[in-house]
Enzyme design. Sequence first.
Site, PDB file in Angstrom:
ATOM      1  N   ASP A   7     -32.674 114.455  75.833  1.00  0.00           N
ATOM      2  CA  ASP A   7     -32.505 115.129  77.127  1.00  0.00           C
ATOM      3  C   ASP A   7     -32.200 116.597  76.859  1.00  0.00           C
ATOM      4  OD1 ASP A   7     -29.834 115.235  76.387  1.00  0.00           O
ATOM      5  OD2 ASP A   7     -29.073 114.137  78.125  1.00  0.00           O
ATOM      6  N   CYS A  63     -28.916 112.702  72.886  1.00  0.00           N
ATOM      7  CA  CYS A  63     -28.367 113.268  74.121  1.00  0.00           C
ATOM      8  C   CYS A  63     -27.045 113.923  73.756  1.00  0.00           C
ATOM      9  CB  CYS A  63     -28.243 112.209  75.226  1.00  0.00           C
ATOM     10  SG  CYS A  63     -27.117 110.852  74.870  1.00  0.00           S
ATOM     11  N   THR A  65     -23.870 112.837  73.781  1.00  0.00           N
ATOM     12  CA  THR A  65     -23.025 111.971  72.948  1.00  0.00           C
ATOM     13  C   THR A  65     -23.818 110.955  72.142  1.00  0.00           C
ATOM     14  OG1 THR A  65     -22.851 110.401  74.750  1.00  0.00           O
ATOM     15  CG2 THR A  65     -21.109 112.082  74.589  1.00  0.00           C
ATOM     16  N   GLY A  68     -25.288 107.530  76.157  1.00  0.00           N
ATOM     17  CA  GLY A  68     -26.132 107.206  77.306  1.00  0.00           C
ATOM     18  C   GLY A  68     -27.503 106.722  76.863  1.00  0.00           C
ATOM     19  N   MET A  69     -28.069 107.397  75.883  1.00  0.00           N
ATOM     20  CA  MET A  69     -29.368 106.979  75.345  1.00  0.00           C
ATOM     21  C   MET A  69     -29.275 105.561  74.786  1.00  0.00           C
ATOM     22  SD  MET A  69     -31.921 109.041  75.612  1.00  0.00           S
ATOM     23  CE  MET A  69     -32.512 110.743  75.652  1.00  0.00           C
ATOM     24  N   HIS A  96     -28.119  95.538  58.119  1.00  0.00           N
ATOM     25  CA  HIS A  96     -27.615  94.301  58.731  1.00  0.00           C
ATOM     26  C   HIS A  96     -28.143  94.030  60.130  1.00  0.00           C
ATOM     27  CE1 HIS A  96     -23.808  93.882  55.971  1.00  0.00           C
ATOM     28  NE2 HIS A  96     -24.938  93.984  55.295  1.00  0.00           N
ATOM     29  N   HIS A 131     -28.862  87.868  57.788  1.00  0.00           N
ATOM     30  CA  HIS A 131     -28.837  88.811  58.916  1.00  0.00           C
ATOM     31  C   HIS A 131     -29.987  88.554  59.888  1.00  0.00           C
ATOM     32  CE1 HIS A 131     -25.633  90.832  56.908  1.00  0.00           C
ATOM     33  NE2 HIS A 131     -26.377  90.987  55.819  1.00  0.00           N
TER      34      HIS A 131
END
Length: 146
Positions: A7, A63, A65, A68-69, A96, A131
């Site tokens: 963004d 983005c 932080t 949000g993505m 993993h 895994h």
Amino acid sequence: MIALGSDHAAADLRRIVRDYLDENGYDYTDCGTDEAPSDYPVIAEKVCRMIQRGEADTGILLCGTGIGMCMAAGKLHGIRAAVCSETYSAKFTRLHNDANVLCMGARVVGPGLAAEILHAFLDTDFEGGRHQRRIDMIAELEKKPE
Ligand code: RB5
């Protein structure tokens, strides 16, 4: 093929990521955006749809932080997105969790650390074995009724 998107808050970091991908010989599609303001779920969907259609095997979403993505990407079937702000998580979410989308926050990581995180994520293969069973269990959660 890597699908890349950000963004407005992470447009500068997206250019840094593009430089890293160019310098290291990765094929990628830049899904934008250079619009400001912009809505991160729109870009998350563009990148993740490329993975769902088999047009990309890995996504990178940026983005402010990274959160949000990551939240938006995680709503889409078959997407295993991880926000990473250090290299240990970037390496182990590949080993993993077989993460197929790396999310980073431009307001959290600087350009040098972002490059280290990219390296850890893109250069680490899924370990498989025990895994895989857990990845299958995540996929089952997508099918369970509420
Ligand atoms: C945009 O201001 C910001 O909310 C967005 O980039 C992201 O950090 C959301 O998680």
